[in-house]
Scaffold this motif. Structure first.
Motif, PDB file in Angstrom:
ATOM      1  N   LEU A 174      32.823  18.168  42.988  1.00 47.33           N
ATOM      2  CA  LEU A 174      32.412  19.263  42.120  1.00 47.33           C
ATOM      3  C   LEU A 174      33.569  20.225  41.873  1.00 47.33           C
ATOM      4  N   PRO A 175      33.534  21.018  40.801  1.00 41.48           N
ATOM      5  CA  PRO A 175      34.587  21.998  40.552  1.00 41.48           C
ATOM      6  C   PRO A 175      34.706  22.973  41.729  1.00 41.48           C
ATOM      7  N   PHE A 176      35.942  23.278  42.113  1.00 41.65           N
ATOM      8  CA  PHE A 176      36.137  24.175  43.251  1.00 41.65           C
ATOM      9  C   PHE A 176      37.326  25.116  43.064  1.00 41.65           C
ATOM     10  N   SER A 177      37.883  25.163  41.851  1.00 43.54           N
ATOM     11  CA  SER A 177      39.071  25.974  41.610  1.00 43.54           C
ATOM     12  C   SER A 177      38.822  27.453  41.912  1.00 43.54           C
ATOM     13  N   LYS A 178      37.699  27.989  41.426  1.00 46.52           N
ATOM     14  CA  LYS A 178      37.386  29.395  41.684  1.00 46.52           C
ATOM     15  C   LYS A 178      37.231  29.647  43.174  1.00 46.52           C
ATOM     16  N   GLN A 179      36.520  28.764  43.853  1.00 47.70           N
ATOM     17  CA  GLN A 179      36.288  28.944  45.285  1.00 47.70           C
ATOM     18  C   GLN A 179      37.580  28.790  46.081  1.00 47.70           C
ATOM     19  N   ALA A 180      38.490  27.919  45.621  1.00 46.26           N
ATOM     20  CA  ALA A 180      39.783  27.780  46.294  1.00 46.26           C
ATOM     21  C   ALA A 180      40.583  29.066  46.186  1.00 46.26           C
ATOM     22  N   ALA A 181      40.571  29.678  44.995  1.00 42.06           N
ATOM     23  CA  ALA A 181      41.270  30.949  44.818  1.00 42.06           C
ATOM     24  C   ALA A 181      40.652  32.041  45.680  1.00 42.06           C
ATOM     25  N   MET A 182      39.320  32.074  45.743  1.00 37.69           N
ATOM     26  CA  MET A 182      38.640  33.057  46.584  1.00 37.69           C
ATOM     27  C   MET A 182      38.997  32.867  48.058  1.00 37.69           C
ATOM     28  N   ALA A 183      38.999  31.605  48.499  1.00 38.14           N
ATOM     29  CA  ALA A 183      39.311  31.327  49.897  1.00 38.14           C
ATOM     30  C   ALA A 183      40.737  31.717  50.229  1.00 38.14           C
ATOM     31  N   LYS A 184      41.669  31.378  49.350  1.00 35.40           N
ATOM     32  CA  LYS A 184      43.062  31.726  49.588  1.00 35.40           C
ATOM     33  C   LYS A 184      43.227  33.243  49.638  1.00 35.40           C
ATOM     34  N   LEU A 185      42.601  33.942  48.716  1.00 33.32           N
ATOM     35  CA  LEU A 185      42.683  35.395  48.654  1.00 33.32           C
ATOM     36  C   LEU A 185      42.094  36.038  49.915  1.00 33.32           C
ATOM     37  N   HIS A 186      40.861  35.696  50.219  1.00 35.30           N
ATOM     38  CA  HIS A 186      40.185  36.346  51.340  1.00 35.30           C
ATOM     39  C   HIS A 186      40.833  35.995  52.677  1.00 35.30           C
ATOM     40  N   CYS A 187      41.127  34.720  52.889  1.00 36.56           N
ATOM     41  CA  CYS A 187      41.630  34.286  54.194  1.00 36.56           C
ATOM     42  C   CYS A 187      43.024  34.833  54.489  1.00 36.56           C
ATOM     43  N   THR A 188      43.880  34.901  53.474  1.00 35.92           N
ATOM     44  CA  THR A 188      45.226  35.414  53.733  1.00 35.92           C
ATOM     45  C   THR A 188      45.226  36.931  53.883  1.00 35.92           C
ATOM     46  N   ASP A 189      44.371  37.620  53.121  1.00 36.53           N
ATOM     47  CA  ASP A 189      44.223  39.060  53.343  1.00 36.53           C
ATOM     48  C   ASP A 189      43.652  39.332  54.740  1.00 36.53           C
ATOM     49  N   THR A 190      42.729  38.484  55.161  1.00 37.98           N
ATOM     50  CA  THR A 190      42.170  38.611  56.502  1.00 37.98           C
ATOM     51  C   THR A 190      43.240  38.406  57.566  1.00 37.98           C
ATOM     52  N   ILE A 230      40.297  33.994  39.586  1.00 39.92           N
ATOM     53  CA  ILE A 230      38.873  34.269  39.807  1.00 39.92           C
ATOM     54  C   ILE A 230      38.269  34.986  38.603  1.00 39.92           C
ATOM     55  N   ALA A 231      38.980  35.983  38.078  1.00 43.36           N
ATOM     56  CA  ALA A 231      38.477  36.754  36.955  1.00 43.36           C
ATOM     57  C   ALA A 231      38.305  35.881  35.712  1.00 43.36           C
ATOM     58  N   ARG A 232      39.221  34.927  35.504  1.00 43.74           N
ATOM     59  CA  ARG A 232      39.099  34.041  34.349  1.00 43.74           C
ATOM     60  C   ARG A 232      37.865  33.172  34.458  1.00 43.74           C
ATOM     61  N   HIS A 233      37.540  32.735  35.664  1.00 46.99           N
ATOM     62  CA  HIS A 233      36.326  31.956  35.856  1.00 46.99           C
ATOM     63  C   HIS A 233      35.087  32.802  35.563  1.00 46.99           C
ATOM     64  N   LEU A 234      35.155  34.071  35.908  1.00 45.81           N
ATOM     65  CA  LEU A 234      34.016  34.947  35.691  1.00 45.81           C
ATOM     66  C   LEU A 234      33.846  35.326  34.214  1.00 45.81           C
ATOM     67  N   ALA A 235      34.973  35.602  33.540  1.00 46.19           N
ATOM     68  CA  ALA A 235      34.942  36.100  32.158  1.00 46.19           C
ATOM     69  C   ALA A 235      34.993  34.989  31.113  1.00 46.19           C
ATOM     70  N   GLY A 236      35.326  33.762  31.536  1.00 42.11           N
ATOM     71  CA  GLY A 236      35.395  32.653  30.593  1.00 42.11           C
ATOM     72  C   GLY A 236      36.835  32.226  30.340  1.00 42.11           C
ATOM     73  N   PRO A 237      37.030  30.983  29.896  1.00 46.23           N
ATOM     74  CA  PRO A 237      38.372  30.431  29.740  1.00 46.23           C
ATOM     75  C   PRO A 237      39.245  31.128  28.706  1.00 46.23           C
ATOM     76  N   ASP A 238      38.625  31.853  27.755  1.00 44.61           N
ATOM     77  CA  ASP A 238      39.420  32.510  26.710  1.00 44.61           C
ATOM     78  C   ASP A 238      39.893  33.900  27.123  1.00 44.61           C
ATOM     79  N   SER A 239      39.504  34.352  28.302  1.00 41.71           N
ATOM     80  CA  SER A 239      39.924  35.699  28.756  1.00 41.71           C
ATOM     81  C   SER A 239      41.368  35.675  29.185  1.00 41.71           C
TER      82      SER A 239
END
Length: 391
Positions: free
Chosen positions: A318-334, A381-390
């Motif tokens: 399944l698509p996981f690009s957004k979740q990969a970005a979230m994981a990288k962001l959260h885990c490294t900030d943590t 992450i924001a592009r996934h939320l706002a759509g591919p044309d953002s």
């Protein structure tokens, strides 16, 4: 200093084989990695012999197919192996992640003939890989890379240019290289598999870094490097798409390494807090410190759950690009927050090299930068939320 003799992290492992694998990794870590980590990091020594041992143990090809010498393990399991290795020494965990990233293009986009010819040695033959995308003038803006590959007669390509910030630069046995073969922009980039000993390939002196001194990071120069078309991966112009696809998986590797580093820092902080006496009792009895440790543990558990959830999406196709970005962001900030707090728990001792938490804090910073800065992750992450044309 903690000898890592702490209760092991409870692992969410799907099979008995996976549990045996984690037990093997822990055994190797305690026997071969932990006893030498502080000395080798201080001296800036890369553990090349250890990576040969990891290859012989089947740990350098875990997420790839068994038909080519891989481990056929789901990403859910592979990432937990990375976490264990990174907890023992980040240079090792990150090195395995980078090697896996370097194998991705050929394993995913290569022809059957290419995979049969090269993958067995890459996955289990003691080789070490490097991934070449970034350049001195194109870091986050990777699509503007300038390294060129020009086709010449006889079915060969000639590569010229410089790659920057390359983990394993100068010591790798092979390089997965993105080079410009067409017009400016992402559609003019092609991927190549370049041997580490090819004439014209050289590396600058390793960068002098704040942390991870045992992991060489260097510029890699291509001066008239000539390689056959059989080492082109995928179609001409497909390289940037290959690179982005690889980075989705690579970001999960960085997330797992970050949680491993954070877990090591928490273990050290808890051991110190329960053993250190002040005002007649362990400092872990004081509410301010107990709350700090609780917050550290909670953020680590949240990060682990996030990267595992993304891995399960990947394993399910399944698509996981957004979740990969979230994981990288959260885990490294943590990792950055937890290692900083670990230094605070140890007080003055935390600021000395007698305890590893000062090294953990220095190492954590680079995880917020590599494989897409955390600002880039927020854009993804924001592009996934706002759509591919953002934008």
């Amino acid at each position: 200093m903690l000898d890592r003799a702490v209760p092991p992290v409870d692992r969410q492992l799907p099979t008995d084989e996976a549990r045996e694998l984690i037990s093997l990794v822990r055994e190797i870590a305690q026997r071969e990695i932990v006893p030498h980590t502080a000395e080798e990091e201080d001296a800036g020594r890369f553990p090349r012999a250890l990576f040969r041992l990891l290859s012989q143990s089947g740990l350098l090809g875990l997420p790839y197919g068994a038909e080519y010498g891989g481990g056929d393990q789901p990403y859910e399991v592979y990432l937990q192996v990375l976490e264990e290795l990174a907890a023992a020494r980040l240079t090792v965990g990150l090195g395995v992640s980078v090697h896996s990233l370097s194998c991705y293009a050929l394993a995913t986009y290569g022809t059957k003939q290419q995979q049969v010819e090269h993958l067995p040695a890459m996955l289990g033959g003691g080789l070490l890989g490097a991934y070449c995308l970034s350049e001195p003038s194109s870091g986050s803006d990777a699509a503007s890379l300038r390294t060129k590959a020009v086709r010449e007669g006889g079915g060969h390509w000639v590569l010229n240019g410089t790659k920057a910030w390359i983990t394993h630069g100068g010591i790798a046995d092979f390089y997965t290289v993105m080079a410009r073969t067409g017009a400016e922009g992402p559609r003019g980039i092609t991927a190549f598999l370049v041997p580490g000993d090819v004439p014209g390939l050289s590396a600058a002196a390793p960068e002098k870094k704040m942390g991870m001194k045992g992991s060489p990071t260097a510029q890699v120069h291509f001066d008239g490097v000539r390689i056959p078309d059989e080492r082109r991966i995928g179609e001409e112009g497909q390289g940037f798409a290959i690179a982005l696809s690889a980075l989705d998986s690579g970001r999960l590797g960085i997330a797992a390494c970050a949680i491993g580093l954070a877990q090591a820092a928490l273990d050290e902080a808890v051991a110190y807090a329960t053993g250190r006496q002040q005002f007649g009792r362990p400092i872990s009895d004081f509410q301010g410190l107990r709350f700090l440790l609780a917050d550290m543990a909670t953020q680590i558990e949240a990060g682990r759950a996030l990267y595992l959830a993304a891995a399960r999406l990947r394993d399910a196709g399944l698509p996981f690009s957004k979740q990969a970005a979230m994981a990288k962001l959260h885990c490294t900030d943590t990792a950055m927050k937890v290692t900083t707090d670990a230094v605070q728990v140890l007080g003055g001792y935390g600021y000395t090299a007698d305890f590893p938490v000062e090294r953990y804090m220095r190492e954590a910073k680079v995880l917020q930068i590599v494989e897409g800065t955390n600002q880039i992750q927020r854009m993804v992450i924001a592009r996934h939320l706002a759509g591919p044309d953002s934008r």
